[in-house]
Design a protein around this motif. Structure first.
Motif, mmCIF file in Angstrom:
data_model
loop_
_atom_site.group_PDB
_atom_site.id
_atom_site.type_symbol
_atom_site.label_atom_id
_atom_site.label_comp_id
_atom_site.label_asym_id
_atom_site.label_seq_id
_atom_site.Cartn_x
_atom_site.Cartn_y
_atom_site.Cartn_z
ATOM 1 N N MET A 1 0.847 -1.187 0.000
ATOM 2 C CA MET A 1 0.000 0.000 0.000
ATOM 3 C C MET A 1 0.884 1.240 0.000
ATOM 4 N N ILE A 2 0.538 2.157 -0.860
ATOM 5 C CA ILE A 2 1.293 3.397 -0.978
ATOM 6 C C ILE A 2 0.540 4.515 -0.268
ATOM 7 N N ASN A 3 1.271 5.426 0.361
ATOM 8 C CA ASN A 3 0.642 6.578 0.995
ATOM 9 C C ASN A 3 0.376 7.637 -0.063
ATOM 10 N N LEU A 4 -0.884 8.005 -0.204
ATOM 11 C CA LEU A 4 -1.277 9.019 -1.171
ATOM 12 C C LEU A 4 -1.562 10.320 -0.439
ATOM 13 N N ASP A 5 -1.007 11.411 -0.944
ATOM 14 C CA ASP A 5 -1.346 12.698 -0.346
ATOM 15 C C ASP A 5 -2.584 13.263 -1.044
ATOM 16 N N ARG A 6 -3.019 14.414 -0.592
ATOM 17 C CA ARG A 6 -4.250 15.016 -1.127
ATOM 18 C C ARG A 6 -4.157 15.261 -2.632
ATOM 19 N N THR A 7 -2.995 15.678 -3.107
ATOM 20 C CA THR A 7 -2.827 15.959 -4.539
ATOM 21 C C THR A 7 -2.896 14.669 -5.352
ATOM 22 N N ASP A 8 -2.262 13.609 -4.871
ATOM 23 C CA ASP A 8 -2.353 12.317 -5.569
ATOM 24 C C ASP A 8 -3.812 11.882 -5.688
ATOM 25 N N LYS A 9 -4.558 12.024 -4.612
ATOM 26 C CA LYS A 9 -5.970 11.622 -4.611
ATOM 27 C C LYS A 9 -6.776 12.464 -5.589
ATOM 28 N N ARG A 10 -6.483 13.744 -5.646
ATOM 29 C CA ARG A 10 -7.188 14.620 -6.601
ATOM 30 C C ARG A 10 -6.849 14.216 -8.023
ATOM 31 N N ILE A 11 -5.592 13.898 -8.285
ATOM 32 C CA ILE A 11 -5.192 13.437 -9.615
ATOM 33 C C ILE A 11 -5.981 12.185 -9.990
ATOM 34 N N LEU A 12 -6.019 11.220 -9.087
ATOM 35 C CA LEU A 12 -6.718 9.964 -9.361
ATOM 36 C C LEU A 12 -8.205 10.182 -9.596
ATOM 37 N N ASN A 13 -8.820 11.026 -8.784
ATOM 38 C CA ASN A 13 -10.250 11.290 -8.964
ATOM 39 C C ASN A 13 -10.537 11.943 -10.312
ATOM 40 N N HIS A 14 -9.723 12.899 -10.714
ATOM 41 C CA HIS A 14 -9.929 13.549 -12.010
ATOM 42 C C HIS A 14 -9.697 12.576 -13.163
ATOM 43 N N LEU A 15 -8.663 11.761 -13.074
ATOM 44 C CA LEU A 15 -8.388 10.804 -14.151
ATOM 45 C C LEU A 15 -9.474 9.747 -14.264
ATOM 46 N N GLN A 16 -10.066 9.358 -13.131
ATOM 47 C CA GLN A 16 -11.159 8.384 -13.192
ATOM 48 C C GLN A 16 -12.385 8.964 -13.890
ATOM 49 N N LYS A 17 -12.612 10.244 -13.725
ATOM 50 C CA LYS A 17 -13.758 10.878 -14.363
ATOM 51 C C LYS A 17 -13.511 11.120 -15.849
ATOM 52 N N ASP A 18 -12.269 11.430 -16.212
ATOM 53 C CA ASP A 18 -11.946 11.723 -17.607
ATOM 54 C C ASP A 18 -10.487 11.376 -17.877
ATOM 55 N N GLY A 19 -10.272 10.158 -18.361
ATOM 56 C CA GLY A 19 -8.918 9.688 -18.655
ATOM 57 C C GLY A 19 -8.297 10.357 -19.864
ATOM 58 N N SER A 20 -9.083 11.158 -20.594
ATOM 59 C CA SER A 20 -8.539 11.814 -21.783
ATOM 60 C C SER A 20 -7.960 13.191 -21.479
#
Length: 155
Positions: A1-20
């Motif tokens: 398990m990797i520790n994700l900071d707030r910015t990593d989580k925001r990146i992941l959430n945005h990419l899940q909504k729109d990978g393009s």
């Protein structure tokens, strides 16, 4: 398990909504400049958190009007039997998802998308039930997609 900071989580959430999203668009959305954003996305890929980027197609405009959830029972619970079944299923483009499950009278559940009931019958009788070890099949047909997402909650 990797520790994700707030910015990593925001990146992941945005990419899940729109990978393009381009790297520049993503960087703007998460409040980074392009280079650090790109480095973070690369690190998330290397860590195995971002598995792949795909385009999700809508089946109906492509003439794929029938979605079936199929519960499969196997005659024997041996690794060889399961491996054979899974290898065969892997080659069937109609099968979108295949899960080995517990807690049911079946061993697998499949999500299958086909043109219509005739195509489903051909798939079922011509291919699925011919896989060695398949001893039972129970089908349910999707009437409505009440929720259909690929997003994983990241908090």
């Amino acid at each position: 398990m990797i520790n994700l900071d707030r910015t990593d989580k925001r990146i992941l959430n945005h990419l899940q909504k729109d990978g393009s999203l381009s790297n520049l668009e993503l960087a703007e959305k998460v409040g980074l400049s392009a280079s650090p954003c790109s480095r973070r996305v690369k690190a998330l890929r290397e860590a195995g958190i971002i598995g792949k980027t795909v385009t999700v197609l809508e089946p109906r405009p492509l003439g794929l009007n029938l979605t079936a959830l199929i519960h499969i029972s196997m005659d024997r619970h041996t690794p060889d039997r399961f491996e054979l079944f899974e290898a065969e299923i892997e080659s069937y483009p109609e099968v979108q998802e295949c899960y080995l499950i517990t807690g049911q009278s079946s061993d697998y559940v499949l999500k299958v998308v086909v043109k219509d009931m005739e195509a489903y019958q051909q798939f079922l009788l011509g291919r699925l039930t011919r896989i060695p070890g398949v001893s039972g099949v129970q089908s349910s047909f999707v009437m409505k997609r009440a929720k259909d997402t690929t997003e994983i909650p990241i908090e």
